[in-house]
Design a protein around this motif. Sequence first.
Motif, mmCIF file in Angstrom:
data_model
loop_
_atom_site.group_PDB
_atom_site.id
_atom_site.type_symbol
_atom_site.label_atom_id
_atom_site.label_comp_id
_atom_site.label_asym_id
_atom_site.label_seq_id
_atom_site.Cartn_x
_atom_site.Cartn_y
_atom_site.Cartn_z
ATOM 1 N N GLY A 183 0.968 -1.225 -0.250
ATOM 2 C CA GLY A 183 -0.116 -0.016 -0.039
ATOM 3 C C GLY A 183 0.878 1.196 -0.048
ATOM 4 O O GLY A 183 0.517 2.389 -0.993
ATOM 5 N N LEU A 184 1.934 1.226 0.844
ATOM 6 C CA LEU A 184 2.954 2.348 0.730
ATOM 7 C C LEU A 184 3.528 2.658 -0.588
ATOM 8 O O LEU A 184 3.814 3.643 -0.949
ATOM 9 N N ALA A 185 3.917 1.286 -1.215
ATOM 10 C CA ALA A 185 4.332 1.142 -2.414
ATOM 11 C C ALA A 185 3.542 2.104 -3.545
ATOM 12 O O ALA A 185 4.045 2.731 -4.261
ATOM 13 N N LEU A 186 2.215 1.554 -3.420
ATOM 14 C CA LEU A 186 1.290 2.142 -4.361
ATOM 15 C C LEU A 186 0.962 3.634 -4.085
ATOM 16 O O LEU A 186 0.989 4.558 -5.164
ATOM 17 N N VAL A 187 1.153 4.255 -2.842
ATOM 18 C CA VAL A 187 1.115 5.660 -2.441
ATOM 19 C C VAL A 187 2.436 6.247 -3.093
ATOM 20 O O VAL A 187 2.317 7.515 -3.967
ATOM 21 N N GLY A 188 3.463 5.638 -2.902
ATOM 22 C CA GLY A 188 4.821 6.113 -3.278
ATOM 23 C C GLY A 188 4.969 6.364 -5.095
ATOM 24 O O GLY A 188 5.257 7.362 -5.398
ATOM 25 N N VAL A 189 4.473 5.322 -5.634
ATOM 26 C CA VAL A 189 4.228 5.410 -7.169
ATOM 27 C C VAL A 189 3.438 6.562 -7.637
ATOM 28 O O VAL A 189 3.486 7.341 -8.524
ATOM 29 N N PHE A 190 2.103 6.900 -6.856
ATOM 30 C CA PHE A 190 1.265 7.902 -7.372
ATOM 31 C C PHE A 190 1.889 9.142 -6.983
ATOM 32 O O PHE A 190 1.594 9.990 -7.793
ATOM 33 N N VAL A 191 2.325 9.152 -5.794
ATOM 34 C CA VAL A 191 3.233 10.469 -5.417
ATOM 35 C C VAL A 191 4.024 10.927 -6.388
ATOM 36 O O VAL A 191 4.336 12.284 -7.167
ATOM 37 N N GLY A 192 4.927 10.217 -6.903
ATOM 38 C CA GLY A 192 5.956 10.005 -7.952
ATOM 39 C C GLY A 192 5.470 10.510 -9.105
ATOM 40 O O GLY A 192 6.106 11.241 -9.861
ATOM 41 N N VAL A 193 4.256 9.983 -9.568
ATOM 42 C CA VAL A 193 4.122 10.330 -11.009
ATOM 43 C C VAL A 193 3.429 11.474 -11.050
ATOM 44 O O VAL A 193 3.653 12.367 -11.799
#
Length: 83
Positions: A13-23
């Motif tokens: 879940g944190l990785a998904l948030v990180g990808v969203f923030v990064g993009v």
Amino acid sequence: MARRSAAWGGLSGLALVGVFVGVAAGTAGWGHLVQQVRADWWLLVPLVAGFAIQVTLMVELRRRRRAAALAAAAVGSGLGVSS
């Protein structure tokens, strides 16, 4: 062992948030990211939670299948030795 599955779900879940923030921040800037989160938080929360739960269940299922296969192999080898 269920804690390990839950940990993997939380990390995913944190990785998904990180990808969203990064993009979002990487392509349109931090202001757009903040605006997007404020507008769509009610969609983002269940999406991230659902993804984390899905990963948790998948990891736990794989763990249980491996344990069942190891138990079956142990029983099978025990039967072969005793006969």
